[in-house]
Scaffold this motif. Structure first.
Motif, PDB file in Angstrom:
ATOM      1  N   ARG A 104       3.978   1.569  10.664  1.00 61.06           N
ATOM      2  CA  ARG A 104       4.407   1.719  12.181  1.00 61.06           C
ATOM      3  C   ARG A 104       4.790   2.965  12.490  1.00 61.06           C
ATOM      4  NH1 ARG A 104       6.204  -3.894  11.196  1.00 61.06           N
ATOM      5  NH2 ARG A 104       8.146  -3.053  10.400  1.00 61.06           N
ATOM      6  N   ILE A 105       5.724   3.736  11.669  1.00 57.35           N
ATOM      7  CA  ILE A 105       5.961   4.916  11.872  1.00 57.35           C
ATOM      8  C   ILE A 105       4.994   5.827  12.139  1.00 57.35           C
ATOM      9  CG2 ILE A 105       7.419   6.881  10.817  1.00 57.35           C
ATOM     10  CD1 ILE A 105       9.020   4.815   9.269  1.00 57.35           C
ATOM     11  N   CYS A 106       4.006   5.671  11.332  1.00 57.16           N
ATOM     12  CA  CYS A 106       2.863   6.510  11.506  1.00 57.16           C
ATOM     13  C   CYS A 106       1.829   6.212  12.722  1.00 57.16           C
ATOM     14  CB  CYS A 106       2.050   6.705  10.205  1.00 57.16           C
ATOM     15  SG  CYS A 106       3.141   7.411   8.821  1.00 57.16           S
ATOM     16  N   GLY A 107       2.067   5.085  13.270  1.00 49.78           N
ATOM     17  CA  GLY A 107       1.562   4.942  14.468  1.00 49.78           C
ATOM     18  C   GLY A 107       0.001   4.049  14.126  1.00 49.78           C
ATOM     19  N   HIS A 108       0.148   3.254  12.998  1.00 46.47           N
ATOM     20  CA  HIS A 108      -0.946   2.480  12.378  1.00 46.47           C
ATOM     21  C   HIS A 108      -0.749   1.121  12.691  1.00 46.47           C
ATOM     22  CE1 HIS A 108      -2.749   5.995  10.813  1.00 46.47           C
ATOM     23  NE2 HIS A 108      -1.729   6.112  10.004  1.00 46.47           N
ATOM     24  N   SER A 109      -1.567   0.367  13.018  1.00 45.41           N
ATOM     25  CA  SER A 109      -1.285  -1.270  13.265  1.00 45.41           C
ATOM     26  C   SER A 109      -1.617  -2.078  12.185  1.00 45.41           C
ATOM     27  CB  SER A 109      -2.563  -1.632  14.382  1.00 45.41           C
ATOM     28  OG  SER A 109      -3.924  -1.462  13.822  1.00 45.41           O
ATOM     29  N   THR A 110      -2.210  -1.323  10.947  1.00 45.07           N
ATOM     30  CA  THR A 110      -2.276  -2.169   9.672  1.00 45.07           C
ATOM     31  C   THR A 110      -1.778  -1.158   8.568  1.00 45.07           C
ATOM     32  OG1 THR A 110      -4.345  -1.446   8.940  1.00 45.07           O
ATOM     33  CG2 THR A 110      -4.354  -3.263  10.533  1.00 45.07           C
ATOM     34  N   THR A 111      -1.580  -1.796   7.371  1.00 40.95           N
ATOM     35  CA  THR A 111      -1.227  -0.925   6.122  1.00 40.95           C
ATOM     36  C   THR A 111      -2.180  -0.387   5.490  1.00 40.95           C
ATOM     37  OG1 THR A 111      -0.932  -3.163   4.918  1.00 40.95           O
ATOM     38  CG2 THR A 111       0.798  -2.558   6.055  1.00 40.95           C
ATOM     39  N   HIS A 112      -3.440  -0.468   5.895  1.00 42.88           N
ATOM     40  CA  HIS A 112      -4.577  -0.099   5.005  1.00 42.88           C
ATOM     41  C   HIS A 112      -4.519   1.436   4.717  1.00 42.88           C
ATOM     42  CE1 HIS A 112      -6.198  -3.862   5.602  1.00 42.88           C
ATOM     43  NE2 HIS A 112      -6.724  -3.882   6.573  1.00 42.88           N
ATOM     44  N   THR A 113      -4.224   2.349   5.755  1.00 47.05           N
ATOM     45  CA  THR A 113      -4.145   3.869   5.455  1.00 47.05           C
ATOM     46  C   THR A 113      -3.075   4.146   4.563  1.00 47.05           C
ATOM     47  OG1 THR A 113      -5.241   4.281   7.620  1.00 47.05           O
ATOM     48  CG2 THR A 113      -3.956   5.915   6.715  1.00 47.05           C
ATOM     49  N   VAL A 114      -1.885   3.584   4.699  1.00 49.66           N
ATOM     50  CA  VAL A 114      -0.678   3.496   3.998  1.00 49.66           C
ATOM     51  C   VAL A 114      -0.799   3.382   2.547  1.00 49.66           C
ATOM     52  CG1 VAL A 114       1.672   3.276   3.397  1.00 49.66           C
ATOM     53  CG2 VAL A 114       0.890   3.677   5.785  1.00 49.66           C
ATOM     54  N   MET A 115      -1.557   2.308   2.199  1.00 52.77           N
ATOM     55  CA  MET A 115      -1.898   1.908   0.853  1.00 52.77           C
ATOM     56  C   MET A 115      -3.082   2.812   0.303  1.00 52.77           C
ATOM     57  SD  MET A 115       0.300  -0.372   0.252  1.00 52.77           S
ATOM     58  CE  MET A 115      -0.269  -0.522  -1.250  1.00 52.77           C
ATOM     59  N   ASP A 116      -4.101   3.206   1.247  1.00 51.16           N
ATOM     60  CA  ASP A 116      -4.908   4.100   0.639  1.00 51.16           C
ATOM     61  C   ASP A 116      -4.204   5.539   0.151  1.00 51.16           C
ATOM     62  OD1 ASP A 116      -7.630   5.093   0.209  1.00 51.16           O
ATOM     63  OD2 ASP A 116      -7.315   6.647   1.819  1.00 51.16           O
ATOM     64  N   TRP A 117      -3.299   5.796   0.874  1.00 52.79           N
ATOM     65  CA  TRP A 117      -2.311   7.045   0.466  1.00 52.79           C
ATOM     66  C   TRP A 117      -1.486   6.790  -1.089  1.00 52.79           C
ATOM     67  CZ3 TRP A 117      -0.253   7.783   6.062  1.00 52.79           C
ATOM     68  CH2 TRP A 117      -1.037   8.457   6.778  1.00 52.79           C
ATOM     69  N   VAL A 118      -1.311   5.607  -0.807  1.00 52.73           N
ATOM     70  CA  VAL A 118      -0.268   5.283  -2.059  1.00 52.73           C
ATOM     71  C   VAL A 118      -1.259   5.374  -3.378  1.00 52.73           C
ATOM     72  CG1 VAL A 118       0.543   3.457  -3.438  1.00 52.73           C
ATOM     73  CG2 VAL A 118       1.494   3.972  -1.000  1.00 52.73           C
ATOM     74  N   HIS A 119      -2.534   4.849  -3.286  1.00 44.28           N
ATOM     75  CA  HIS A 119      -3.667   4.881  -4.307  1.00 44.28           C
ATOM     76  C   HIS A 119      -4.337   6.212  -4.545  1.00 44.28           C
ATOM     77  CE1 HIS A 119      -2.585   0.779  -5.039  1.00 44.28           C
ATOM     78  NE2 HIS A 119      -2.992   0.341  -3.766  1.00 44.28           N
ATOM     79  N   ASN A 120      -4.378   6.928  -3.352  1.00 49.04           N
ATOM     80  CA  ASN A 120      -5.030   8.360  -3.470  1.00 49.04           C
ATOM     81  C   ASN A 120      -4.309   9.255  -2.466  1.00 49.04           C
ATOM     82  OD1 ASN A 120      -7.753   7.308  -4.649  1.00 49.04           O
ATOM     83  ND2 ASN A 120      -7.391   5.820  -2.942  1.00 49.04           N
ATOM     84  N   PRO A 121      -3.198   9.711  -3.124  1.00 47.02           N
ATOM     85  CA  PRO A 121      -2.205  10.235  -2.277  1.00 47.02           C
ATOM     86  C   PRO A 121      -2.671  11.926  -2.048  1.00 47.02           C
ATOM     87  CG  PRO A 121      -1.724  10.422  -4.695  1.00 47.02           C
ATOM     88  CD  PRO A 121      -2.501   9.492  -4.287  1.00 47.02           C
ATOM     89  N   PRO A 122      -2.838  12.105  -0.631  1.00 44.83           N
ATOM     90  CA  PRO A 122      -2.832  13.473  -0.096  1.00 44.83           C
ATOM     91  C   PRO A 122      -1.874  14.338  -0.545  1.00 44.83           C
ATOM     92  CG  PRO A 122      -2.461  12.327   1.646  1.00 44.83           C
ATOM     93  CD  PRO A 122      -2.297  11.307   0.477  1.00 44.83           C
ATOM     94  N   GLN A 123      -2.322  15.740  -0.432  1.00 45.10           N
ATOM     95  CA  GLN A 123      -1.103  16.569  -0.871  1.00 45.10           C
ATOM     96  C   GLN A 123       0.194  16.431   0.053  1.00 45.10           C
ATOM     97  OE1 GLN A 123      -2.223  20.780  -0.300  1.00 45.10           O
ATOM     98  NE2 GLN A 123      -0.605  21.637  -1.369  1.00 45.10           N
TER      99      GLN A 123
END
Length: 231
Positions: A104-123
């Motif tokens: 929600r803070i990042c403006g996403h309607s689902t958690t898919h992107t956040v969880m992708d960052w968790v498993h494949n963290p960008p710099q």
């Protein structure tokens, strides 16, 4: 442990024949299972492991095993409490936000992107501050609110989008822009300049008609402090 044989005098309670030995009520495995909402097979497994689990001894009445009701109830209660303690998930952290709040803070309607960052963290993506173990055995990440907000404002997305929130619309200058909760946070901050975050969160929870987590309100407060006015 060998079951003791005995022949007590039956006592009739309605249609149920209840057996007492030395003043103690005894029940069959089927009766115990029904009363405790367990399967007879489960009780059979408990009985098979009686040498290690402290199962109460049985007596054999007319070729059927019976157990003292009171002793069995106490033993089963202790066994279930011990099992609950060993399988209790880690407590959910107070004041932190999970993937849904981060999204929600990042403006996403689902958690898919956040969880992708968790498993494949960008710099620069913040590693979780806490992992909450769910009853299923899976673990859910949690972050401190200020770290989520910092990533939303200054993080670099996985596709190299540069400064700003990766995934938040470019027209949105900061997290919660245009959100009525942010307006409330600014108002509460202005009215209570010396209040703690805990007190401010309590005030906002009381004033806002919908329910949100403490982590959500803490994140909103952080944004309100960083952006006291609309830009």
């Amino acid at each position: 442990m060998t079951a003791r044989r005995t022949r007590p005098a039956p006592h009739h309670e309605g249609r149920l024949t209840v057996r007492y030995i030395d003043g103690r009520r005894h029940e069959t495995r089927a009766e115990l299972a029904a009363r405790h909402s367990l399967s007879p097979n489960t009780l059979s497994r408990y009985w098979a492991a009686r040498d290690t689990n402290g199962h109460p001894p049985a007596v054999r009445i007319e070729r059927t095993l019976h157990w003292p009701s009171r002793e069995f109830d106490q033993w089963l209660g202790g066994l279930q409490a011990e099992g609950a303690a060993t399988t209790q998930p880690t407590p959910k952290p107070e004041g932190m936000g999970g993937p849904a709040e981060f999204a929600r803070i990042c403006g996403h309607s689902t958690t898919h992107t956040v969880m992708d960052w968790v498993h494949n963290p960008p710099q620069g993506f913040p590693a979780p501050d806490h992992w909450h173990e769910l009853p299923s055995g899976r673990k859910r990440p949690y972050w401190q609110p200020e770290r989520m907000t910092a990533w939303a404002e200054h993080g670099r997305g996985p596709r190299g989008q540069g400064k700003g929130n990766p995934g938040r619309p470019r027209s949105q200058p900061h997290p919660y822009a245009g959100d009525p909760r942010l307006a409330l946070a600014r108002q509460v901050l202005a009215e209570n300049p010396g209040a703690t975050t805990t007190d401010l969160v309590r005030l906002m929870v009381q004033r806002y008609p919908e329910h949100y987590s403490k982590a959500a309100w803490t994140s909103i407060l952080t944004t309100a402090r960083q952006h006291p006015t609309e830009e």
